[in-house]
Each structure stands twice: as structure tokens, then as C-alpha cells.
Write an enzyme that holds these catalytic residues in place. Structure first.
Site, PDB file in Angstrom:
ATOM      1  N   ARG A  11      26.227  -5.365  -1.017  1.00 13.33           N
ATOM      2  CA  ARG A  11      25.794  -4.802   0.354  1.00 13.33           C
ATOM      3  C   ARG A  11      26.585  -5.371   1.388  1.00 13.33           C
ATOM      4  NH1 ARG A  11      20.842  -3.942   3.607  1.00 13.33           N
ATOM      5  NH2 ARG A  11      19.856  -5.709   2.496  1.00 13.33           N
ATOM      6  N   ASP A  54      12.161 -11.728  -3.904  1.00  9.99           N
ATOM      7  CA  ASP A  54      11.035 -11.432  -2.765  1.00  9.99           C
ATOM      8  C   ASP A  54      10.157 -12.449  -2.863  1.00  9.99           C
ATOM      9  OD1 ASP A  54      12.711  -9.063  -2.149  1.00  9.99           O
ATOM     10  OD2 ASP A  54      11.539  -7.978  -3.651  1.00  9.99           O
ATOM     11  N   HIS A  67      11.321  -3.044  -4.153  1.00 13.25           N
ATOM     12  CA  HIS A  67      12.529  -4.172  -3.943  1.00 13.25           C
ATOM     13  C   HIS A  67      13.702  -3.763  -2.848  1.00 13.25           C
ATOM     14  CE1 HIS A  67      14.862  -7.639  -4.532  1.00 13.25           C
ATOM     15  NE2 HIS A  67      16.000  -6.935  -4.881  1.00 13.25           N
TER      16      HIS A  67
END
Length: 333
Positions: A82, A151, A180
Site C-alpha cells: 500500500r 493486529d 484485518h
């Protein structure tokens, strides 16, 4: 003998993940696959003085098939990272096709392997793998996992920071359920193994929750366009792989949150009742065993704030899951 395969092994997550797996005493053979540079990564890792034999493969001459042959566990960090301003939707458009094609290879060559999906967006890519396996009649819900461990790792770290002692971070256990990405990530701080500081206000709890949910954005911003969470994700992926391998080899009582198909165990029905939604996939606390998913554990008692978080997570999760399923089921133009 245990053969682990990393698909996307030359990338930002794939390289440090492959390094960590090479150092694991649980693995005797490490097979690496990517579209570029894999032989170099494999040669580099092969010089490390640990028992795992390493080989690297590229697409020509059925490299994917050769990499997967005899696989016990397959970890998929393949795909693009990303970038700033990029949504998980943008990621989906690119990574969905990559994951579908890799899943097809696994279904044909190593259908009994345990599959660990890291490629984002996990809420959609795990359903893609499941649908591909269904098309090849090799779907086993006990063997497909979405890796949500980052996480959990973040929650442990951030709570240890609040406690004021990072040395307790490895011992801090906080279940993170849901999915997620963003609002689908629900850290159950009320179930923390270590009491939160008494002076934490409701706003502090909300800020801490938000930091766990959007920790990835923190890294993307700090890297200033040069990448996303790669090192922490590689660590988290290796941690989950190690837990699963230990469970497969007979160690009992290993529990980890992971994004799974809720038909994998009867406990999935209880989770569906708790969230008041018939979702097929959900990140729940799972007891791991020789067959993969041994038990899906209930969410349990949570705070009223966490209940509101779950309510917000469900519609988003439903949309994410449907997106992955329809990507595979949609007729090709």
C-alpha cells in the site's frame, strides 16, 4: 521433514519473512517463488547456518508448480504494498488476480497444504483462495488462514507502552477479532491479560483502539511513500507460521486469532450468534491442531464500547467477503 513455501518471496514482506522462516528449527526445506529475483534471495539465504535447505523459483518451466511440490505450509505475502493515499480497494484490484492465480497453483499441486494468506486486503483475498479451492473440489476450511497476527502484535506493543514497560510486550495477550482492515479490526482491550493503567480514560481507550486499527497508516506515512508495514508484517507472519507448525507437530493448547471460514469448527456457529450475523469468515481466537483449525473459540464477554465496534465491523466485513467471492465467481468477459 517440513517443507514451507513462500509465494512472493522477493518482495518487501517476502524477503524478511523468508529470512525468519530459514532460521526456524521447525522447517527443513524452504521453497521460494516470485516473478523476479528469487534465485538470488535463495542463494543469499542458503548461506545461513541453519538446517533448512533453500531453493528459489521463477515463473518459467513451471516454477510455481516446482516450488509447491510437496509443500506442507504455504505463506502468501505476494502482491503490491500500500502506498500513501491508496485504499485497500485500490490494492484489491491488483492483488486479487495475483492471489487467485497462486491459489490455482496450490489447488492443483499442493491441495493438502496449510495456506496462510498475508496479501492484502485479507478480508477479500482469503475468500478468493477458498472459492478457487471450491472450484477445484479441494476446499478444506480447516487449512486456510488469513494472517491477522500483526493486529495482535500491535495491540500487545501499544498496551505495553501504556503500561510503561515494553519488556512485558511479549507476554501481553489481547484478542483481536473481526477482520484485518480499519473498522473491521476489533481489539478486545477489556480481555487484556495485563490490566490497563487505571488512569486510562474512555477517550484513551478509543485512541488506543484507533491506533491498533490504523497502525498500518502510521507506517505508510512514516515511510513517506517508500512502502508499508513490511518488517512487522514479516515478523507477524513468521510468528503465526511457527504457532501453526508447532500445533501440527502435536503441541497442544496453542491459540491465536486468525481470519478463518466459520464452518471449520462447530464453534463458528457460536461466533455467528455473538456477532448476530451469518458471516462465512471472521477473525476469531482459534485453537490450532494437527488438522489446522481445531476449535473456534467464542468472543466472550466484552465491553459495551467493543460491542459497538463489532456492530460497525460486520457490514464492512460482509462487503469485503462478498467482493472476494464475486471476483472468483463472476463470469469472465
Amino acid at each position: 521433514m517440513t517443507k514451507a513455501v513462500v509465494l512472493g518471496a522477493a518482495g518487501g514482506i517476502g524477503q524478511p519473512l523468508s529470512l525468519l522462516l530459514k532460521t526456524s528449527p521447525l522447517i527443513s526445506e524452504l521453497s521460494l517463488y516470485d516473478i523476479v529475483n528469487t534465485p538470488g534471495v535463495a542463494a543469499d539465504l542458503s548461506h545461513i547456518d541453519t538446517p533448512a535447505k533453500v531453493e528459489g523459483y521463477l515463473p518459467p518451466d513451471d516454477g510455481l508448480g516446482k516450488a509447491l511440490k510437496g509443500a506442507d505450509i504455504v505463506v502468501i505475502p505476494a502482491g503490491v504494498p500500500r502506498k500513501p493515499g491508496m485504499t485497500r480497494d485500490d490494492l484489491f484490484k491488483i492483488n486479487a488476480g495475483i492471489v487467485r492465480d497462486l491459489a490455482t497453483g496450490i489447488a492443483k499441486v499442493a491441495p493438502k497444504a496449510f495456506v496462510l494468506v498475508i496479501s492484502n486486503p485479507v478480508n477479500s483475498t482469503v475468500p478468493i483462495v477458498a472459492e478457487v479451492f471450491k472450484q477445484h473440489n479441494v476446499f478444506d476450511p480447516k487449512r486456510i488462514f488469513g494472517v491477522t497476527t500483526l493486529d495482535v502484535v500491535r495491540a500487545s506493543t501499544f498496551v505495553a507502552e501504556k503500561i510503561g514497560d515494553l519488556s512485558v510486550a511479549p507476554a501481553v495477550s489481547i484478542p483481536v477479532v473481526g477482520g484485518h482492515s480499519g473498522v473491521t479490526i476489533v481489539p478486545l482491550l477489556s480481555q487484556s491479560s495485563h490490566p490497563l493503567p487505571a488512569n486510562l480514560t474512555e477517550d484513551d481507550i478509543k485512541a488506543l483502539t484507533n491506533r491498533v486499527q490504523y497502525g498500518g497508516d502510521e507506517v505508510v506515512k512514516a515511510k513517506d511513500g517508500a512502502g508499508s508495514a513490511t518488517l512487522s508484517m514479516a515478523y507477524a507472519g513468521a510468528e503465526f507460521a511457527a504457532k501453526l507448525l508447532r500445533a501440527i507437530k502435536g503441541e497442544k493448547g496453542i491459540v491465536a486469532p486468525t481470519f478463518v471460514h466459520l464452518t471449520a469448527d462447530e464453534g463458528g456457529k457460536k461466533v455467528q450468534q455473538e456477532i448476530e450475523a451469518p458471516l462465512d469468515f471472521f477473525s476469531a481466537r482459534v485453537e490450532l491442531g494437527a488438522s489446522g483449525v481445531e476449535k473456534i473459540l467464542p468472543i466472550g464477554k466484552i465491553s459495551s464500547y467493543e460491542q459497538t465496534l463489532l456492530k460497525a465491523a460486520v457490514p464492512e466485513l460482509k462487503a469485503n467477503i462478498e467482493k472476494g467471492v464475486s471476483f472468483v465467481q463472476a463470469p469472465k468477459l
